[in-house]
Design a protein around this motif. Structure first.
Motif, mmCIF file in Angstrom:
data_model
loop_
_atom_site.group_PDB
_atom_site.id
_atom_site.type_symbol
_atom_site.label_atom_id
_atom_site.label_comp_id
_atom_site.label_asym_id
_atom_site.label_seq_id
_atom_site.Cartn_x
_atom_site.Cartn_y
_atom_site.Cartn_z
ATOM 1 N N GLY A 595 -60.064 39.551 21.683
ATOM 2 C CA GLY A 595 -59.467 40.865 21.962
ATOM 3 C C GLY A 595 -60.531 41.925 22.136
ATOM 4 O O GLY A 595 -60.448 42.773 23.018
ATOM 5 N N THR A 601 -57.461 48.076 27.175
ATOM 6 C CA THR A 601 -56.517 48.733 26.290
ATOM 7 C C THR A 601 -55.109 48.226 26.574
ATOM 8 O O THR A 601 -54.135 48.805 26.130
ATOM 9 C CB THR A 601 -56.557 50.253 26.498
ATOM 10 O OG1 THR A 601 -56.473 50.508 27.902
ATOM 11 C CG2 THR A 601 -57.842 50.839 25.941
ATOM 12 N N GLY A 602 -55.038 47.125 27.328
ATOM 13 C CA GLY A 602 -53.735 46.586 27.702
ATOM 14 C C GLY A 602 -53.021 45.965 26.511
ATOM 15 O O GLY A 602 -53.565 45.888 25.403
ATOM 16 N N GLN A 603 -51.798 45.498 26.738
ATOM 17 C CA GLN A 603 -51.001 44.958 25.643
ATOM 18 C C GLN A 603 -51.615 43.679 25.100
ATOM 19 O O GLN A 603 -51.664 43.463 23.896
ATOM 20 C CB GLN A 603 -49.590 44.671 26.144
ATOM 21 C CG GLN A 603 -48.685 45.878 26.028
ATOM 22 C CD GLN A 603 -47.251 45.499 26.221
ATOM 23 O OE1 GLN A 603 -46.949 44.634 27.030
ATOM 24 N NE2 GLN A 603 -46.363 46.139 25.490
ATOM 25 N N LEU A 604 -52.155 42.834 26.038
ATOM 26 C CA LEU A 604 -52.690 41.554 25.616
ATOM 27 C C LEU A 604 -53.882 41.767 24.680
ATOM 28 O O LEU A 604 -53.940 41.183 23.589
ATOM 29 C CB LEU A 604 -53.107 40.746 26.851
ATOM 30 C CG LEU A 604 -53.717 39.382 26.533
ATOM 31 C CD1 LEU A 604 -52.687 38.477 25.895
ATOM 32 C CD2 LEU A 604 -54.309 38.751 27.779
ATOM 33 N N GLY A 606 -54.634 44.384 22.993
ATOM 34 C CA GLY A 606 -54.178 45.016 21.753
ATOM 35 C C GLY A 606 -53.603 43.989 20.798
ATOM 36 O O GLY A 606 -53.902 43.984 19.606
ATOM 37 N N ALA A 607 -52.783 43.062 21.339
ATOM 38 C CA ALA A 607 -52.166 42.045 20.494
ATOM 39 C C ALA A 607 -53.223 41.098 19.945
ATOM 40 O O ALA A 607 -53.212 40.746 18.768
ATOM 41 C CB ALA A 607 -51.141 41.267 21.309
#
Lengths: 653, 316
Positions: A595, A601-604, A606-607
């Motif tokens: 990560g 800063t995308g969702q992936l 971030g997750a």
């Protein structure tokens, strides 16, 4: 009231104002506000009013934090209304007091004479209630002429320079700028032969220059310049000397010497260049063969009518003349005496005395008296004016004494002045205020001989107490201080209570047959929801509890001796193997690293850097909780202990 | 009795996983994060020139073949910086061995702690100009310097100039990148007032207004991984010119021709020093001439012809 103009502040505050309520005597009206910092017209309710209140009723958006969010109004304009401020002196008694003394209070000059030298800095200045001007309103009980005298300080540097430049006396020094409006920092301070007086140039002066007129043509090839920090070594200051049609530039040498190609001139321009970090402050400038300027104490100051401070009394100009003081008073910022050229005619009602902030003088005190009394004690006019300016902080400033026509204003004597407790000796002939020039704070309480004084807030901010007539010692105490100290002491005591048992030594008595207790699995299980709550909130509780239950059941399955074959027992055995928690931990680390490396800063990303490692770590925690070892079925060999140490055994029995 | 052994293995496996992860994080995450130029910095280094020529603008006397020493002190203002920006102040004084000052420069510059590029903030100034806007590399090259062109701020010229990568060179066994820039004559300022025309070789006795022009060439030997300058060499030429292009030489800060050489200059943190010199400050004070295998910058400057000093030189 017609439309008013309001400009709202936008920079650095919370969300902009969206709506205000304009309240007047005629009612209330809500008006929307445009999102701009420019002045905008707002229409108050129809009807006559003597006051206006602007109340913010709505913001454009929800503030991010309820704490520290502010709105601001930079300007309000009401047509036909000009905002001025006058200090309204309360009337005392029903008869005319004869003499009124008005003084300036709570201000401090930007220049202070320290133990050795003058120090000047704009930040030292305190404007006080009056700012640069002076504005008072008081009650007049009897028609008639009044004589106006008082004391004032000349603050305008240009006027001060013109006054202190004596014609025919050389050198004559002019500075390109001064840091503050105070006569102590004039250019002459650099050539008066006194190291304690310093010329402070304005910090924004791009070319601070001293111009020296010598009176006759002189051949000069070096000068000496001393700065307040010259003793530290060579100051990084370059001096440009212009004279005789040419300019030379030299660095100041170790002993302040500045050498240049000889010039013959009667006018020197000496400019200073220094790094932006350094202010130009010249303690002394010496030119060989040129005598320094001497003291001005022997030059009396008398200025004709119109050259003293100019008053506006009820709208009419009143000119004054300077009648006492010396030029030395001027360069040291001491007050000089002035007197109105002609008596002033006052009528019953209210009289307003004002001096514009732009005046060359800063008025320290004004004495308004009836001419009869003035003739009676004309000799003491200066004296009583002086007493007024030296008045202490006891009184709010403006005392009108009805009975003896003598102004009484007594400073309080400080006996002790600490951060939490202060004692002052007071003596008041009539009910007075005891004033401390600090912000009003309800924590401060004053006691005079066992009675608590009533606190009041003066001028909207100042701390004061109502003081009954009489004398005694007033004790000012910051009361929350005691509570604060008590709670500190109590906290310390409690810490001691915790520490004390740690130092009590208890000799352990081993019991035969009793091994150390082990953590029981059933004890660990209630911890699961708590650990989950702490690590991941509600979701954490669910994940951790479910995982612990599942793994606990799998553990039981794995230990079941009657069912060793089949996919479920095998899977259960694999999942409860000791290396299993390493897997989610490793995966968590990899996910975090991926990560972070992914960096977006995308969702992936971030997750990967957030939720995934959290869940994996929760699984590892669940594994540890679920496979907590059961209590050992057999007691550990207790006999070894008893054999090794027989003495305690005997004591135990 | 099976359980305790299992837990021990589990603990070992956990510790192993942790250490593996930690090692990876240390290399790829922590290293990148902490590799920043320091907020607090305090270094002094000297450049020496055995023979220089300069004109004293005060006494209007020209000095020839005088040794000059340039002392630069860097001082970090830790309170003014933050995680991304550091603020350093640089004081440079050029003196004769007798303690007479020839030039002085001072500047306060905020820069990005990772790229080394100047940032316009934090009350920066250059000499007496609080509004000077500084761009390019502020003081030094960043960590892991690349063999490419960097813009670098020059204090004398008050502008960024391209710092060119020249070649790889060994300095006492240390592999370094050699960077350099050399500018043409650039006008720095108009001198206040006038100077006697005969100083510029003009006939008659009239005084003339002049402007100061400067030419700076600088060579830096940089250890690439740390970005530290392990040796520096500077040459300054300054001229006074009338508006019609007549010129007279002048030294740095004052007028003339000065070549300055020096070594050393270390930063705190992960820094590498030249082999055999653990303390760059002391090394910087060593005389520079005659060291085997090292070009002596002072001598190089002395070789620079300066026949035009104080003589009028027609300009196109």
């Amino acid at each position: 009231m017609p439309a008013v103009t309001v400009a709202f502040e936008k920079a650095g505050l919370g969300p902009p104002v969206a709506e205000v309520a304009l309240e007047t005597a005629a009612g209330t009206r809500r008006v929307p506000v445009a999102d701009t910092a420019d002045p905008q017209y707002l229409r108050p309710p129809e009807g006559r009013t003597t006051w206006l209140r602007v109340r913010v009723t709505k913001l454009a958006s929800e503030p991010r934090s309820p704490v520290g969010t502010r709105v601001g109004i930079s300007e309000i304009a009401v047509p036909g209304v000009r905002a001025t401020r006058t200090l309204d002196v309360p009337a005392a008694g029903e008869e005319d007091p004869g003499t009124v003394l008005l003084t300036r209070q709570g201000s401090a000059s930007a220049c202070m004479r320290g133990s050795f030298a003058w120090t000047c800095r704009p930040s030292l200045e305190i404007h006080g209630e009056d700012g640069s001007g002076f504005d008072r309103t008081f009650v007049v009980r009897r028609d008639g002429e009044r004589v106006v005298t008082g004391r004032a300080v000349l603050t305008d540097p240009t006027s001060a320079r013109l006054l202190t430049t004596v014609p025919g006396v050389f050198p004559q020094v002019t500075a390109s700028s001064t840091a503050v409006d105070h006569p102590a920092v004039l250019g002459r301070a650099a050539m008066d032969g006194d190291l304690a007086t310093v010329w402070y140039a304005q910090p924004f002066d791009r070319r601070p220059t001293l111009t020296v007129r010598l009176g006759k043509k002189t051949r000069i090839s070096r000068i000496m310049v001393l700065f307040p920090d010259s003793f530290l070594g060579r100051p990084p200051v370059q001096v440009s000397v212009t004279g005789g049609g040419r300019t030379t530039r030299s660095w100041v040498g170790p002993d302040g010497q500045v050498e240049f190609a000889p010039i013959r001139t009667d006018r020197l321009e000496i400019a200073f260049t220094a790094p932006a970090s350094r202010a130009i402050e010249v303690a002394e400038l010496t030119i060989p063969g040129v005598e320094p300027l001497g003291s001005l104490a022997s030059f009396p100051l008398r200025l004709p009518c119109g050259y003293g401070p100019t008053f506006t009394v009820d709208g009419n100009k009143v000119h004054t003349e300077v009648v006492s003081g010396t030029l030395d008073d001027v360069v040291n910022g001491r007050p000089v005496g002035y007197r109105a050229c002609e008596p002033v005619e006052l009528s019953i009602g209210r009289a307003r005395f004002a001096v514009a902030p732009s005046d060359a003088f800063r008025v320290e005190s004004v004495v308004v008296r009836t001419p009869g009394r003035a003739s009676g004690d004309a000799g003491s006019a200066k004296g009583s004016g002086g007493a007024g300016s030296a008045e202490g902080s006891e009184d709010a400033g403006n005392t009108v004494d009805a009975e003896d026509a003598v102004v009484t204003a007594v400073p309080a004597v400080t006996e002790a002045w600490g951060p939490g407790e202060r004692r002052v000796r007071v003596s008041a002939a009539r009910p007075s205020y005891l004033v401390v020039n600090e912000n009003h704070n309800a924590g401060w309480q004053a006691h005079l001989g066992g009675t608590r004084l009533k606190p009041v807030r003066l001028d909207g901010w100042r701390q004061a107490w109502e003081l009954p007539p009489g004398q005694g010692v007033v004790t000012l105490r910051y009361e929350p201080d005691a509570l604060y100290r008590a709670s500190l002491a109590a906290g310390g005591l409690l810490v001691l209570l915790v520490l004390a048992p740690a130092f009590v030594r208890v000799r352990p008595v081993p019991l035969p047959g009793a091994g150390p207790a082990r953590l029981r699995r059933s004890w660990a299980w209630p911890l699961a929801p708590l650990a989950g709550l702490w690590a991941g909130g509600f979701a954490g509780v669910v994940i951790l509890s479910a995982a612990v239950l599942l793994l606990g059941w799998l553990g039981t399955v794995a230990e079941a001796r009657h069912a060793r074959s089949g996919p479920l027992p095998r899977a259960a055995g694999a999942l409860t193997a000791p290396w299993v928690p390493a897997v989610p931990l490793l995966l968590a680390g990899l996910s975090q690293a991926a990560g972070t490396a992914y960096g977006g800063t995308g969702q992936l990303a971030g997750a990967l850097a957030g939720v995934v490692p959290q869940v994996l770590c929760l699984l590892a925690v669940a594994w540890l909780l679920a496979t907590a070892p059961e209590r050992s079925p057999a007691p550990p060999a207790p006999l070894r202990t008893s054999r090794a140490r027989p003495e305690p055994l005997a004591v135990g029995r | 009795m099976r359980r305790p052994r299992i837990s021990r293995v589990a603990v070992l496996a956990g510790v192993g996983a942790f250490l593996l992860t930690f090692a990876a994080l240390l290399r790829f995450f922590v290293y990148e994060g902490v590799l920043a130029l320091p907020l607090q910095h305090n270094r002094t280094y000297r450049l020496e020139s055995p023979v220089s020529t300069f004109l004293d603008t005060g006494t209007l006397v020209s000095y020839d073949r005088v040794p000059l020493v340039s002392t630069t002190t860097l001082s970090g203002d830790a309170a003014a910086g933050d995680g991304n920006v550091a603020v350093w102040t640089e004081f440079t004084t050029l003196d004769t061995p007798f303690g007479e000052r020839v030039a002085y420069h001072e500047r306060r510059t905020a820069f990005d702690r990772r790229t080394g590029l100047a940032v316009d903030c934090c009350d920066g100034y250059v000499d007496d100009d609080p509004g000077a806007r500084q761009t390019g590399l502020a003081f030094r090259l960043p960590f892991r310097a690349q063999p490419r062109v960097y813009p670098m701020y020059d204090t004398v010229l008050r502008r960024p100039v391209p710092l060119l990568f020249e070649r790889e060179e060994e300095v006492r066994g240390l592999r370094t990148y050699r960077y350099a820039y050399r500018t043409g004559f650039i006008k720095i300022e108009d001198l206040p007032g006038k100077l006697p025309g005969r100083l510029l070789g003009l006939p008659g006795t009239r005084s003339v207004a002049v402007a100061r022009y400067a030419q700076v060439s600088r060579t830096l030997w940089v250890e690439p991984e740390s970005g530290l300058t392990v040796r520096a060499q500077e040459q300054h030429r300054q001229e006074l010119r009338t508006s019609d292009g007549r010129a007279a030489g002048e030294p740095p800060g004052g007028p003339g021709d000065t070549g300055l050489g020096g070594r050393g200059h270390g930063g705190r943190g992960p820094c590498l020093h030249p082999v055999g010199s653990r303390r760059p400050r002391r090394a910087a004070r060593l005389p520079l001439r005659g060291r085997p295998g090292v070009p002596a910058p002072g001598r190089a400057a002395a070789r620079t012809p300066a026949p035009d000093l104080l003589h009028p030189r027609p300009r196109a």
